[in-house]
Design a protein around this motif. Structure first.
Motif: not given
Length: 392
Positions: A95, A99, A104, A106, A137, A139, A207, A210, A218
């Motif tokens: 990851p 990242l 990214s 997310i 990505i 998760f 969130r 990240l 996000y």
């Protein structure tokens, strides 16, 4: 097989004399190759160069090597080599590696489920199609490094998403995510089993961490992307003077996100839905800006943060969320929107997209996540095909 060219002393860039200067066709090609690469005469005793000249030559060669390596790396990115989805194993990208590529998109799944439903699949697919040059990505909390996934049979959505070169699916390891953030102390003290809204609260925290660590955008898993978002630092207005946290974007290490994490811990109350989510974003934005009502489709800006008009993501407000699952006489064009939030939290009756229903949601699936829609159609056909043993 080419022999190694080694740096040892002045004049030693050529291959050994026995290999390079020996007469004969079998060896002459090596000599020509070395001359071409380093432009050095093929002879045993070359004139001695000054120490400064030799050093300059070495620096030039190192710079050329770095330049060529950089070009090859850029080509690999453009060709999509880095953005191939890979099952989780040690030899594949982590990851952090993905990242760190930057920018990214997310998504988070903080329930324990391992099979993404069609709306989640559609959200990820639509982002992958709109942002083809960025890593997408997903998760998943229910996924672990030890989880054995049969991508061909048990989890069809994984196979669907894996066909997209820039989609990655990773386990959500919260303790790792919260490292080096104010949220780690909170996470170590909280008891998930005693939390009323743990699925939402843990998502709100993850969130923030990240995006602060790595930057990017996000998105909730019920957001369908329809065109790229041009802003880098933005919050999404759900309505005038009220911010959503269902979609937002910032560069890495942005102070606003750090301040949000500190406030998350300082004013934590897991019993109030949204206290660490949209209410957090709104109260933090109010400390920076004098929020006013939106007029038309203009966006607001404050402290280099764009506060985007509700039309950008919420053209259909949450009281009218059911309209996504209705048939429209004339479908809206959403010309002022970057993405559409389908309000899955409000969908307690679990309305779904039905193939052939001609609802607005079905049209969105067809346009922005056609692979998910095709899979939905195929599943519908299988459900309606009777088993052979039932046919008399």
């Amino acid at each position: 097989m080419l022999q190694t060219v080694w740096v040892s002393s002045a004049g030693s860039w050529a291959l050994p004399e026995s290999d390079c200067c020996r007469q004969g066709k079998k060896r002459s090609w090596k000599c020509r190759l070395v001359r071409t690469i380093i432009q050095h005469p093929c002879r045993r005793h070359a004139p001695k160069r000054s120490r400064k000249a030799r050093m300059l030559r070495k620096i030039q060669i190192c710079l050329c090597f770095c330049f060529v390596s950089g070009i090859l790396y850029e080509i690999s990115l453009l060709s999509g080599c880095v953005f191939s989805y890979l099952p989780m194993a040690q030899q594949y990208l982590t990851p952090e590696q993905v990242l760190n590529l930057g920018k990214s998109i997310i998504f988070l799944e903080t329930t324990e489920r391992l099979e993404p439903p069609p709306l989640v699949s559609c959200s990820v697919e639509s982002a992958a199609r709109i942002y083809q040059d960025r890593p997408i990505i997903l998760f998943m909390r229910g996924l672990t490094n030890e989880t054995a996934l049969d991508f061909n049979t048990s989890y069809a959505a994984f196979s669907l998403l894996s066909s997209m070169k820039n989609v990655f699916i990773f386990p959500l390891q919260m303790e790792t995510v919260f490292q080096e953030t104010p949220l780690l102390q909170w996470y170590n003290q909280v008891v998930p089993e005693q939390e009323k809204n743990w699925v939402h609260v843990s998502s709100d925290a993850s969130r923030l961490a990240l995006i602060w660590k790595y930057g990017g955008i996000y998105m909730d898993t019920d957001v369908i992307s329809i065109r790229p978002i041009p802003q880098q630092s933005f919050l999404a207005a759900q309505k005038s003077r009220f911010s959503s946290n269902g979609i937002f974007g910032f560069p890495a290490r942005h102070k606003f996100i750090w301040d949000c994490m500190e406030n998350f811990v300082l004013k934590y109350n897991g019993n109030i839905w949204g206290n660490q989510g949209p209410f957090l974003m709104t109260r933090m934005l109010k400390t920076l800006c004098n929020l006013t009502d939106f007029q038309g489709t203009e966006d607001h800006s404050c402290q280099n943060i764009s506060f985007l008009n509700p039309q950008r993501f919420y053209p259909i407000p949450y009281p009218a969320w059911g309209r996504y699952y209705q048939v429209w006489d004339k479908s809206p064009n959403f010309n002022h929107s970057y993405a559409l939030h389908l309000w899955n939290f409000m969908n307690r009756n679990r309305k779904v997209v039905v193939a052939g229903s001609n609802t607005l949601a079905e049209k969105l699936y067809k346009t922005y996540c056609p692979t998910t829609y095709e899979d939905l159609i195929q599943n519908a056909k299988h459900r309606h095909v009777p088993d052979s043993e039932d046919i008399e």
